[in-house]
Design a protein around this motif. Structure first.
Motif, mmCIF file in Angstrom:
data_model
loop_
_atom_site.group_PDB
_atom_site.id
_atom_site.type_symbol
_atom_site.label_atom_id
_atom_site.label_comp_id
_atom_site.label_asym_id
_atom_site.label_seq_id
_atom_site.Cartn_x
_atom_site.Cartn_y
_atom_site.Cartn_z
ATOM 1 N N ARG A 17 0.853 -1.193 0.000
ATOM 2 C CA ARG A 17 0.000 0.000 0.000
ATOM 3 C C ARG A 17 0.883 1.234 0.000
ATOM 4 O O ARG A 17 1.893 1.294 0.688
ATOM 5 C CB ARG A 17 -0.921 0.003 1.212
ATOM 6 C CG ARG A 17 -1.890 -1.177 1.133
ATOM 7 C CD ARG A 17 -3.034 -1.090 2.063
ATOM 8 N NE ARG A 17 -3.787 0.138 1.873
ATOM 9 C CZ ARG A 17 -4.469 0.728 2.853
ATOM 10 N NH1 ARG A 17 -4.473 0.228 4.061
ATOM 11 N NH2 ARG A 17 -5.128 1.831 2.616
ATOM 12 N N ASN A 18 0.485 2.237 -0.777
ATOM 13 C CA ASN A 18 1.280 3.452 -0.936
ATOM 14 C C ASN A 18 0.603 4.663 -0.333
ATOM 15 O O ASN A 18 -0.618 4.702 -0.197
ATOM 16 C CB ASN A 18 1.521 3.716 -2.432
ATOM 17 C CG ASN A 18 2.319 2.620 -3.082
ATOM 18 O OD1 ASN A 18 3.338 2.196 -2.549
ATOM 19 N ND2 ASN A 18 1.847 2.144 -4.218
ATOM 20 N N VAL A 20 -0.981 8.139 -0.598
ATOM 21 C CA VAL A 20 -1.725 8.794 -1.667
ATOM 22 C C VAL A 20 -1.888 10.254 -1.282
ATOM 23 O O VAL A 20 -2.339 10.572 -0.179
ATOM 24 C CB VAL A 20 -3.118 8.151 -1.874
ATOM 25 C CG1 VAL A 20 -3.906 8.903 -2.946
ATOM 26 C CG2 VAL A 20 -2.980 6.681 -2.221
ATOM 27 N N ALA A 22 -3.842 13.498 -2.712
ATOM 28 C CA ALA A 22 -4.872 13.867 -3.677
ATOM 29 C C ALA A 22 -5.072 15.374 -3.687
ATOM 30 O O ALA A 22 -5.111 16.008 -2.633
ATOM 31 C CB ALA A 22 -6.177 13.170 -3.325
ATOM 32 N N LEU A 43 -10.111 9.899 -2.818
ATOM 33 C CA LEU A 43 -9.596 8.591 -2.416
ATOM 34 C C LEU A 43 -10.665 7.551 -2.715
ATOM 35 O O LEU A 43 -11.817 7.700 -2.299
ATOM 36 C CB LEU A 43 -9.266 8.553 -0.924
ATOM 37 C CG LEU A 43 -8.171 9.507 -0.441
ATOM 38 C CD1 LEU A 43 -8.085 9.479 1.082
ATOM 39 C CD2 LEU A 43 -6.839 9.160 -1.072
ATOM 40 N N SER A 44 -10.287 6.521 -3.417
ATOM 41 C CA SER A 44 -11.217 5.445 -3.732
ATOM 42 C C SER A 44 -10.942 4.261 -2.814
ATOM 43 O O SER A 44 -9.959 4.239 -2.070
ATOM 44 C CB SER A 44 -11.044 5.021 -5.192
ATOM 45 O OG SER A 44 -9.823 4.323 -5.345
ATOM 46 N N MET A 46 -9.790 1.573 -3.747
ATOM 47 C CA MET A 46 -8.474 1.033 -4.145
ATOM 48 C C MET A 46 -7.355 1.678 -3.329
ATOM 49 O O MET A 46 -6.348 1.040 -3.051
ATOM 50 C CB MET A 46 -8.239 1.280 -5.638
ATOM 51 C CG MET A 46 -9.193 0.524 -6.547
ATOM 52 S SD MET A 46 -8.951 -1.255 -6.494
ATOM 53 C CE MET A 46 -7.354 -1.367 -7.256
ATOM 54 N N ASP A 47 -7.539 2.935 -2.946
ATOM 55 C CA ASP A 47 -6.518 3.651 -2.174
ATOM 56 C C ASP A 47 -6.548 3.306 -0.691
ATOM 57 O O ASP A 47 -5.539 3.458 0.005
ATOM 58 C CB ASP A 47 -6.719 5.172 -2.305
ATOM 59 C CG ASP A 47 -6.605 5.662 -3.726
ATOM 60 O OD1 ASP A 47 -5.691 5.216 -4.445
ATOM 61 O OD2 ASP A 47 -7.444 6.498 -4.125
ATOM 62 N N THR A 48 -7.708 2.864 -0.191
ATOM 63 C CA THR A 48 -7.892 2.671 1.248
ATOM 64 C C THR A 48 -8.168 1.223 1.641
ATOM 65 O O THR A 48 -8.649 0.977 2.748
ATOM 66 C CB THR A 48 -9.058 3.542 1.750
ATOM 67 O OG1 THR A 48 -10.280 3.044 1.176
ATOM 68 C CG2 THR A 48 -8.864 5.012 1.410
ATOM 69 N N THR A 53 -14.121 5.846 1.236
ATOM 70 C CA THR A 53 -13.852 6.681 0.072
ATOM 71 C C THR A 53 -14.013 8.127 0.506
ATOM 72 O O THR A 53 -14.781 8.423 1.431
ATOM 73 C CB THR A 53 -14.798 6.341 -1.111
ATOM 74 O OG1 THR A 53 -14.371 7.047 -2.258
ATOM 75 C CG2 THR A 53 -16.237 6.692 -0.827
#
Length: 180
Positions: A17-18, A20, A22, A43-44, A46-48, A53
């Motif tokens: 995990r990176n 992010v 935004a 943030l989606s 996929m990001d969390t 979100t």
């Protein structure tokens, strides 16, 4: 002095995990026109890892979704302007600087009854609502760009699409009080 150590309860860091960062005004941000408003996905899921979100919402005068409810928590943090929020049938005004949490499954709606746009952050937990907006929305150029106006046929098509997709995204439309 005793130290209680319970590090086993906290999972190890997941290096896959990176971080992010935004920016809603970045040209790479996804801006979507949805029911006359413009929603920017910050943030989606996929990001969390599916936990939540985060969506930057621009709600013009007269904007806001129809009455609905859904099976997830939703929090609004008003940054600019004021909204009329209806929660379980009770209307109230929410102003910049205030935060509102809508419990899962509770009937609600927000509407910009003022003459100025509203900017707010929306957190949905768990994630998934952003996917609903991606299915419904029309891509627009910026965080404040208005979505294309819909004629009567376009409004009927949008309502049909919302009714078709809503159950897949744990959402139920309630009695329509006004046009989209």
């Amino acid at each position: 002095m005793s130290t209680i150590s319970n590090t086993a309860a906290i999972p190890a860091d997941d290096p896959r995990r990176n971080l992010v960062v935004a920016n809603p005004d970045n040209s790479n941000a996804q801006h979507l026109g949805v029911v006359g408003d413009t929603y920017t996905i910050l943030l989606s899921g996929m990001d969390t890892a599916g936990r939540f979100t985060l969506i930057d919402m621009h709600v013009p005068p007269g904007g806001g979704p129809p009455p609905h409810r859904h099976d997830f928590e939703e929090t609004f943090i008003l940054l600019d302007g004021e909204l009329q929020a209806t929660f379980r049938g009770e209307k109230r005004i929410v102003r910049a600087g205030e935060t509102v949490n809508i419990p899962a499954n509770a009937p609600h709606q927000f509407h910009n009854a003022s003459s100025k746009p509203v900017r707010m952050l929306c957190i949905c937990s768990p994630a998934g609502q952003e996917e609903f907006f991606k299915q419904l929305g029309t891509s627009v150029a910026s965080r404040t760009a208005a979505p294309p106006a819909l004629d009567e046929a376009g409004q009927r098509d949008l309502i049909r699409k919302i009714q078709e997709l809503a159950p897949r995204y744990r959402t139920e439309l309630l009695q329509q009080e006004r046009k989209l």
